[in-house]
Design a protein around this motif. Structure first.
Motif, PDB file in Angstrom:
ATOM      1  N   TYR A  86      71.948  21.860  30.917  1.00 56.15           N
ATOM      2  CA  TYR A  86      70.841  20.847  31.649  1.00 56.15           C
ATOM      3  C   TYR A  86      71.485  19.505  31.453  1.00 56.15           C
ATOM      4  CZ  TYR A  86      66.784  17.740  32.270  1.00 56.15           C
ATOM      5  OH  TYR A  86      66.350  16.854  32.612  1.00 56.15           O
ATOM      6  N   TYR A  87      71.772  19.147  30.329  1.00 56.76           N
ATOM      7  CA  TYR A  87      72.049  17.774  29.865  1.00 56.76           C
ATOM      8  C   TYR A  87      73.408  17.488  30.582  1.00 56.76           C
ATOM      9  CZ  TYR A  87      68.632  18.172  26.196  1.00 56.76           C
ATOM     10  OH  TYR A  87      67.473  18.380  25.541  1.00 56.76           O
ATOM     11  N   ARG A  88      74.135  18.479  30.760  1.00 56.30           N
ATOM     12  CA  ARG A  88      75.506  18.077  31.575  1.00 56.30           C
ATOM     13  C   ARG A  88      75.280  17.720  32.925  1.00 56.30           C
ATOM     14  NH1 ARG A  88      79.607  22.381  28.584  1.00 56.30           N
ATOM     15  NH2 ARG A  88      78.292  22.611  26.908  1.00 56.30           N
ATOM     16  N   TRP A  89      74.480  18.591  33.506  1.00 57.42           N
ATOM     17  CA  TRP A  89      73.917  18.223  35.044  1.00 57.42           C
ATOM     18  C   TRP A  89      73.117  16.989  35.176  1.00 57.42           C
ATOM     19  CZ3 TRP A  89      76.077  20.572  38.950  1.00 57.42           C
ATOM     20  CH2 TRP A  89      76.663  21.866  38.972  1.00 57.42           C
ATOM     21  N   ALA A 136      78.954   6.856  32.579  1.00 57.32           N
ATOM     22  CA  ALA A 136      78.815   8.427  32.780  1.00 57.32           C
ATOM     23  C   ALA A 136      80.347   9.000  32.814  1.00 57.32           C
ATOM     24  CB  ALA A 136      78.093   8.758  34.347  1.00 57.32           C
ATOM     25  N   ALA A 137      81.419   8.292  33.316  1.00 62.08           N
ATOM     26  CA  ALA A 137      82.717   8.732  33.264  1.00 62.08           C
ATOM     27  C   ALA A 137      82.955   8.667  31.710  1.00 62.08           C
ATOM     28  CB  ALA A 137      83.395   7.746  34.028  1.00 62.08           C
ATOM     29  N   HIS A 138      82.601   7.756  30.970  1.00 56.94           N
ATOM     30  CA  HIS A 138      82.683   7.634  29.583  1.00 56.94           C
ATOM     31  C   HIS A 138      82.173   8.768  28.827  1.00 56.94           C
ATOM     32  CE1 HIS A 138      80.895   6.389  25.557  1.00 56.94           C
ATOM     33  NE2 HIS A 138      82.256   6.023  25.412  1.00 56.94           N
ATOM     34  N   GLU A 139      81.033   9.056  29.263  1.00 55.38           N
ATOM     35  CA  GLU A 139      80.403  10.297  28.442  1.00 55.38           C
ATOM     36  C   GLU A 139      81.251  11.711  28.652  1.00 55.38           C
ATOM     37  OE1 GLU A 139      77.915  13.056  26.911  1.00 55.38           O
ATOM     38  OE2 GLU A 139      77.963  11.102  26.419  1.00 55.38           O
ATOM     39  N   LEU A 140      81.445  11.727  30.143  1.00 54.59           N
ATOM     40  CA  LEU A 140      82.467  12.956  30.630  1.00 54.59           C
ATOM     41  C   LEU A 140      84.070  13.039  29.906  1.00 54.59           C
ATOM     42  CD1 LEU A 140      80.986  13.186  34.107  1.00 54.59           C
ATOM     43  CD2 LEU A 140      80.270  14.719  32.325  1.00 54.59           C
ATOM     44  N   GLY A 141      84.476  11.739  29.988  1.00 60.29           N
ATOM     45  CA  GLY A 141      85.855  11.507  29.624  1.00 60.29           C
ATOM     46  C   GLY A 141      86.344  11.944  28.366  1.00 60.29           C
ATOM     47  N   HIS A 142      85.152  12.184  27.427  1.00 63.05           N
ATOM     48  CA  HIS A 142      85.479  12.325  25.929  1.00 63.05           C
ATOM     49  C   HIS A 142      85.332  14.129  25.668  1.00 63.05           C
ATOM     50  CE1 HIS A 142      85.978   8.842  23.920  1.00 63.05           C
ATOM     51  NE2 HIS A 142      85.152   8.121  24.434  1.00 63.05           N
TER      52      HIS A 142
END
Length: 401
Positions: A86-89, A136-142
């Motif tokens: 859920y948190y990823r979405w 948001a990109a920073h969260e996903l990029g790691h």
């Protein structure tokens, strides 16, 4: 609908009370869509200012009137909490909403029916969306999952800042809180001096890091394998597609909102490590990164809106830890307010220095030599703070021992 219950070792039961409040992070890209609808219906330019007012007026007010919350999830439930998709979405949805904002912004700009005040609001609105999108990109990029890394690169395309993916992960996290890091601000360095240094330095560092990686692997630098070139190509394709759809005049809008967007990132970079420094060990190396090297805030509303980026110390200690599981540490230096307020202060250097310089000095117990000093201000800072220390010592009552 209540959040699922998680059981920690020892019989502790915990529920994420903020579970559905994390959707606050999607408010910024929704507001320009609302603004477009109101503008289209009324013809007024005022709706284009809804997003800046939310981010730079309402959020600071809410941060200032809401108690901070330093509580952490109980030990032992981190893996289960991070596994909840859920948190990823809640981050994935930011990308398509940003795409809608860009398309509507291009259409409105190309229509030529907006006055100067409306155009300024439009650029600030969509630029703010793109800038928060870098978070948001920073969260996903790691993350390790391939789809998340791809989404991160796509989210960086609107700001033409795709090289951030390389520089942040392989540069900033290695050199943070040192003079070698272009994204770590120095004590005495105003934001408007920091901006050109970090913008140029980050791009240069990303290129050097990627060139070095490719050389080690025996690859050509100028190739499709170059992640910096690849990221810039995504921006070129995006801008070309929007220009083809809405006319070449849309490129002016896209360029302006991109500058606003990556400037939003850089002012956050400025805040996160201002004046903080890692010391050299006896072996001549920098000490390990720990909670002392990042400014943190437990301001609730800004944490919800920024996917808990303000718990920055834990992020540097555990870069792959997902935002919902980041922890607050007692040893972290604390900002006086959330990022939304601190951004406004950073844009006015005298107010920023009046607020933060004494906090940096207090963090180092008065020893300014331990801070990351701006080279052009070094002599002045050393002289001024040494004089202040002497004056403080001279006013202390004499010992009666």
């Amino acid at each position: 609908m209540s959040a699922p219950v998680l059981a920690a070792p020892g019989g502790v039961v915990w529920r994420d009370s903020r579970r559905y409040l994390w959707l606050t992070g999607l408010v910024p890209p929704v507001l320009p869509i609302v603004g477009y609808g109101l503008w289209h219906r009324t013809g007024s330019d005022i709706p284009w200012w809804i997003t800046p007012l939310f981010v730079f007026v309402l959020l600071p007010l809410l941060d200032g009137t809401t108690p901070v919350d330093p509580t952490n999830p109980p030990a032992g439930i981190g893996d289960r909490l991070q596994a909840d998709r859920y948190y990823r979405w809640a981050t994935f949805l930011y990308l398509p909403l940003t795409g809608v904002c860009l398309a509507l912004g291009c259409q409105a700009w190309a229509a030529g029916e907006i006055g100067p005040i409306g155009r300024a609001g439009l650029v600030l609105s969509v630029g703010t969306v793109s800038g928060v999108g870098i978070n948001a990109a920073h969260e996903l990029g790691h993350k390790r999952e391939r789809v998340e890394r791809w989404l991160s690169k796509l989210m960086l395309a609107p700001t033409a800042y795709g090289h951030f993916y390389v520089e942040h992960n392989r540069g900033h996290h290695v050199r943070v809180a040192t003079p070698e890091d272009p994204a770590s601000a120095r004590l005495g360095e105003g934001f408007w001096r920091f901006w050109p240094r970090t913008v140029a330095g980050s791009a240069r560092s990303a290129w050097q890091l990627e060139a070095h990686r490719l050389r080690l692997r025996g690859r050509r630098i100028w190739s499709a394998r170059n992640e910096v070139l690849h990221s810039w190509a995504l921006t070129a394709v995006l801008f070309a597609a929007l220009a083809a759809a809405f006319g070449p005049e849309a490129l002016v809008f896209l360029a302006l909102q991109a500058v606003v967007g990556f400037s939003f990132l850089e002012v956050v970079n400025y805040i996160e490590h201002y004046g903080l420094a890692r010391q050299r060990t006896a072996a001549g190396r920098y000490e390990k990164v720990d909670p002392r090297h990042s400014w943190n805030s437990d301001a609730v509303v800004s944490n919800l809106a920024l996917y808990q980026l303000q718990r920055h110390s834990d992020h540097h200690a555990n870069p792959t830890r997902r935002y919902q599981a980041l922890r607050s540490f007692d040893g972290s230096p604390q900002l006086p307010s959330g990022y939304s307020t601190m951004i406004l202060l950073a844009l006015v250097p005298p107010l920023w220095r009046r607020t933060m310089d004494r906090r940096v000095l207090a963090h180092y117990r008065g020893d300014v030599t331990l801070a990351n000093l701006a080279p052009r201000r070094r002599a002045d800072l050393l002289t001024r703070h040494a004089r202040n220390a002497d004056e403080s010592a001279s006013t202390e009552p004499a010992s009666t021992a």
